[in-house]
Design a protein around this motif. Structure first.
Motif, short mmCIF file in Angstrom:
data_model
loop_
_atom_site.label_atom_id
_atom_site.label_comp_id
_atom_site.label_asym_id
_atom_site.label_seq_id
_atom_site.Cartn_x
_atom_site.Cartn_y
_atom_site.Cartn_z
N SER A 668 -41.47 60.32 79.16
CA SER A 668 -42.15 61.20 80.11
C SER A 668 -42.44 60.44 81.41
O SER A 668 -41.55 59.90 82.04
CB SER A 668 -43.42 61.77 79.49
N PHE A 669 -43.75 60.37 81.80
CA PHE A 669 -44.10 59.75 83.08
C PHE A 669 -44.36 58.25 82.97
O PHE A 669 -44.75 57.61 83.93
CB PHE A 669 -45.35 60.42 83.66
N LEU A 670 -44.15 57.68 81.79
CA LEU A 670 -44.32 56.24 81.61
C LEU A 670 -43.00 55.51 81.88
O LEU A 670 -41.96 55.87 81.32
CB LEU A 670 -44.81 55.92 80.20
N LYS A 671 -43.05 54.50 82.72
CA LYS A 671 -41.87 53.70 83.05
C LYS A 671 -42.17 52.23 82.74
O LYS A 671 -43.32 51.80 82.75
CB LYS A 671 -41.50 53.83 84.54
N ARG A 713 -45.67 51.37 84.30
CA ARG A 713 -45.98 52.20 85.46
C ARG A 713 -46.22 53.63 85.03
O ARG A 713 -45.48 54.18 84.21
CB ARG A 713 -44.82 52.17 86.47
N VAL A 714 -47.25 54.23 85.58
CA VAL A 714 -47.53 55.65 85.37
C VAL A 714 -47.08 56.36 86.64
O VAL A 714 -47.71 56.24 87.69
CB VAL A 714 -49.03 55.89 85.10
N ASP A 715 -45.95 57.08 86.55
CA ASP A 715 -45.32 57.71 87.71
C ASP A 715 -45.42 59.22 87.57
O ASP A 715 -44.69 59.84 86.80
CB ASP A 715 -43.85 57.27 87.80
N VAL A 716 -46.35 59.81 88.31
CA VAL A 716 -46.55 61.26 88.27
C VAL A 716 -46.15 61.83 89.62
O VAL A 716 -46.89 61.72 90.61
CB VAL A 716 -48.02 61.62 87.94
N ILE A 751 -50.94 50.14 93.42
CA ILE A 751 -50.58 51.55 93.63
C ILE A 751 -49.24 51.58 94.34
O ILE A 751 -49.07 50.99 95.40
CB ILE A 751 -51.65 52.28 94.46
N GLY A 752 -48.26 52.24 93.72
CA GLY A 752 -46.91 52.27 94.27
C GLY A 752 -46.08 51.12 93.74
O GLY A 752 -46.60 50.15 93.18
N TYR A 753 -44.77 51.23 93.92
CA TYR A 753 -43.87 50.16 93.49
C TYR A 753 -43.98 48.98 94.45
O TYR A 753 -44.27 49.16 95.64
CB TYR A 753 -42.43 50.67 93.43
#
Length: 755
Positions: A668-671, A713-716, A751-753
């Protein structure tokens, strides 16, 4: 912990070895399909044969099960799922990489043969033939396809059939620039591209209703014996009459404050041959008009329309820009059609407030909460101006340190900034904005003040003022030039402890003395990352910061031999850096990201040291993540030898960094990510306090701090919370030591890559 890790490694190896053994699961009477190959048997030399073979290979069906290092893990976990109790690990891995088996019985060679012949004929090899043969082993089978390629048909001539005017002349002019030339092989894909090219050319000169599907190619081979043909281009009989004439824009209506729920027209203002509806009391027509490249009596051109929409969107006052065209059929004749252009602009909320709560973790064990508030007022003076007022407060406490004296120190950070952006050029001399075809430059002005108080050390007051311009040259390139940039810093409330540090470190003391910075900044950005579908993406940012040249004309020499302006000693330096990034996208959401950064600052004239606020530092969540912020360098300097643990003087005027990161989806939103970083800072002129440990030399490669780690990373929807764990494997303070030190793992939150 080490024993558990070894058990996990052994388990992973055993699972990998088991994944090799899928043959025992293959049903009796079946063979696993391992793929196919194509052989081309040609009567003559084929031009671009490798490309033709690639096209044929794309037609091979079905695709065999994927392999990794000679194994088929996806197929293995499919078979494991068929067991009564597959287990959690097997279920999870099947969901991620599982594949259904492809057997010999699933292959239909005769269907593939038909497709191969079709592909050959589409590329001019008429009367081709295809045959196939299975190559069988004990439990595996593959297919070998053989395709005969007779001499291809080539173009003898290419011309346009006679058509009615005005479209006949328009198509002839487009065909004059064709890429279909005499001797070129018959190729349906090239003819499709030719139709699309002609359609695009016609659209640009007003053919609003034209479509590439109206164009038809006919090949005549009757005139030749040696596989040559005449190619004719004509229009289909059912092409509508309105598609054969260009269209002209006769009326432009601009709805400056459009609301689909309330389309009431309260006033119409005529300005520069455009009708501005409900505009005068919301967005003044004289300010809105330069963004509109559409003009009355102009022929329809989709590029002009897109250009207008993009420029209007860049103002920042509108959430939707919609351009619609209406045909006035009563005014159309045999040679010209008439359009009415309606530009609907839906504004954003005029005011907005954004709050951001932060958890800050810094070098030297400083940590604490932070709060930032931003107020925005869009379209402030009815000309698309944006006012941003932001304030921030942060409080940090040092939970521990290398010495007892460091523990318990606090840091208070207060900031206030106002920014006013004008969506046009403010300049004493009028600038012709037609020169900026892609985007009209914005004028940015800002004033800011920051106050930083560190207990037991000092207080630092910093004020900044800037005036400049930013604009996009095209879809990828952005320029920003700040001709006026002023920075004032004032060091106060220094403690005896800090005064002693300054006296012992003249470099650090000198960097705080020059309180006034006046200069010019320029930034160039190429952002290829916006093409998200591309496999190879590039990003380049280069900046130049020059200070003190113009102000030196008014400087007066003081008793210390330095020059000052308004009794403030000013800095002179030139600073340039470049940030290069490359992303290689493969698989499903898998990326190999790389970054290279280099920067150099040169103090000169009135300065022998770069101002403290302009120096480089290394380490932290956006740098070398195995080292805390400002804890790396300069050079081979080791702050453990310093009882004061002066992280704030670990700066330099040279910085080099390199990063590589493999990013992959988890669920899902986990990377996830695996990364390695390297970098450091140096001084071009050695600081005597460091015994030349900080000086940049030809041995800089061995002085790079290096580390590696893993991240979650939590990417929403593009908003990313990043958690990285990194450990050093080379500390520049110990040049000959290359040990992966897990005990010194550093946690980074961002926050952010990172790049």
């Amino acid at each position: 912990m080490k024993g558990n890790f070894n058990i996990m490694v052994i388990s992973a190896v055993l699972l990998t070895l088991q994944a090799c053994s899928v043959k025992k699961f293959i049903p009796e009477g079946e063979r696993l399909y391992t793929g196919a190959e194509v052989e081309i048997k040609a009567d003559s030399v084929i031009k671009n044969e490798a490309q033709l073979k690639s096209v044929l290979e794309e037609a091979l069906r079905p695709e065999p099960n994927s392999k990794f290092l000679g194994m088929r893990p996806g197929l293995y976990y499919y078979y494991k799922m068929q067991q009564e109790k597959p287990g959690f690990i097997n279920r999870f891995l099947y969901k991620r990489i599982g594949e259904e088996p492809v057997y010999q019985s699933d292959v239909k060679p005769y269907e593939v043969e038909e497709i191969l012949v079709n592909r050959m004929e589409n590329r001019g090899f008429f009367y081709s033939e295809a045959t196939s043969e299975f190559e069988e082993k004990e439990q595996e089978a593959s297919v070998k396809y053989s395709v005969t390629a007779p001499s291809p048909y080539t173009i003898a001539s290419y011309q346009v059939d006679t058509l009615q005017e005005p479209i006949f002349t328009a198509i002839q002019q487009s065909v004059a620039n064709t890429k279909l030339t005499k001797g070129m092989r018959f190729d349906l894909s090239n003819m499709k591209l030719e139709r699309e090219r002609i359609d695009n050319d016609l659209k640009k000169i007003g053919y609003y209703n034209f479509n590439s599907g109206f164009l038809l190619f006919e090949a005549d081979t009757n005139q030749y014996d040696k596989r040559r043909f005449d190619l004719f281009l004509r229009l289909k009989n059912e092409t509508p009459a309105k598609s054969k004439v260009p269209y002209q824009i006769k009326k432009i209506n601009v709805y400056a404050k459009y609301d689909a729920q309330d389309s009431t027209i309260t006033d119409v203002v005529r300005f520069n041959e455009k009708n501005f509806v409900n505009s005068d009391h919301f967005f003044k027509p004289k300010y809105l008009d330069p963004y509109i490249t559409l003009e009355e009596d102009q022929y329809y051109n989709p590029e002009t329309s897109r250009n207008t929409a993009r420029r209007l969107s860049s103002i920042g006052a509108y959430k939707f820009v919609n351009i619609q065209y209406s045909e006035i059929d009563s005014l159309r004749n045999d040679t010209l059609g008439i359009l009415e252009a309606n530009i609907f602009l839906s504004p954003l909320n005029k005011r907005a407030i954004r709050a951001e709560l932060q958890a800050v973790s810094k070098s030297n064990n400083f940590a604490g909460p932070g709060l930032a508030l931003t107020y925005s007022n869009r379209n402030l003076f009815l000309g698309g101006e944006t006012l941003n007022i932001s304030a921030n407060v942060g409080y940090e406490v040092q939970a521990g340190g290398s010495t007892e004296s460091n523990s318990g120190k606090t840091s208070l950070d207060l900031g206030f900034k106002t920014e006013l952006i004008f969506p046009r050029v403010l300049f004493p001399i009028k600038i012709n904005t037609d020169f900026f075809e892609y985007d009209i430059p914005k004028t940015k002005t800002s004033l800011g003040i920051d106050y930083l108080s560190r207990t037991k050390l000092y207080a630092l007051l910093s004020a900044t003022a800037q005036f400049g311009y930013i604009w996009q040259a095209n879809r990828y390139v952005t320029h920003e030039i700040i001709p006026i940039s002023i920075n004032y810093t004032n060091l106060s409330n220094t403690t005896p402890e800090f005064e002693e540090i300054l006296e012992e470190n003249p470099f650090l003391k000198r960097s705080f003395e020059q309180q006034f910075i006046s200069g010019l900044n320029y930034s160039f950005t190429y952002n290829g990352m916006i093409d998200t579908a591309k496999k190879n993406q590039f990003f380049v940012n280069a900046t130049l910061d020059v200070a003190g040249n113009s102000i030196s004309l008014f400087g007066k020499e003081n008793e210390m031999g330095s020059k000052s302006f308004l009794k403030l000693e000013y800095a002179q330096y030139a600073k340039a850096d470049a940030d290069l990034r490359y992303h290689f996208n493969f698989g499903k959401e898998q990326v190999i990201a790389m970054r290279l950064f280099g920067g150099y600052g040169l103090p000169y004239g009135n300065s022998d040291v770069m101002p403290y606020v302009k120096q480089y530092y290394s380490g932290g969540p956006y740098s070398v993540r195995a080292f805390r912020i400002r804890s790396l360098g300069p050079g081979t300097y080791n702050d453990e030898d310093n009882p004061q643990n002066n992280f704030y003087d670990q700066t330099g005027n040279i910085r080099l960094e390199a990063n590589i990161e493999y990013r992959f989806p988890i669920i899902s939103f986990l990377k996830g990510a695996v990364f390695a970083d390297a970098g450091n800072i140096w001084n071009s002129k050695a600081n005597p306090e460091y015994d030349s440990q900080d000086k940049f030399t030809s041995n800089f490669i061995n002085e790079l701090g290096m580390g590696a780690g893993v991240g979650l990373r939590v990417d929403v929807q593009g908003f990313v919370l990043r958690f990285d764990f990194a450990a050093p494997f080379h500390d520049p303070a110990e040049p000959k030591s290359y040990n992966f030190n897990v005990k010194e793992t550093v946690f980074n939150f961002g926050i952010g890559y990172p790049f």
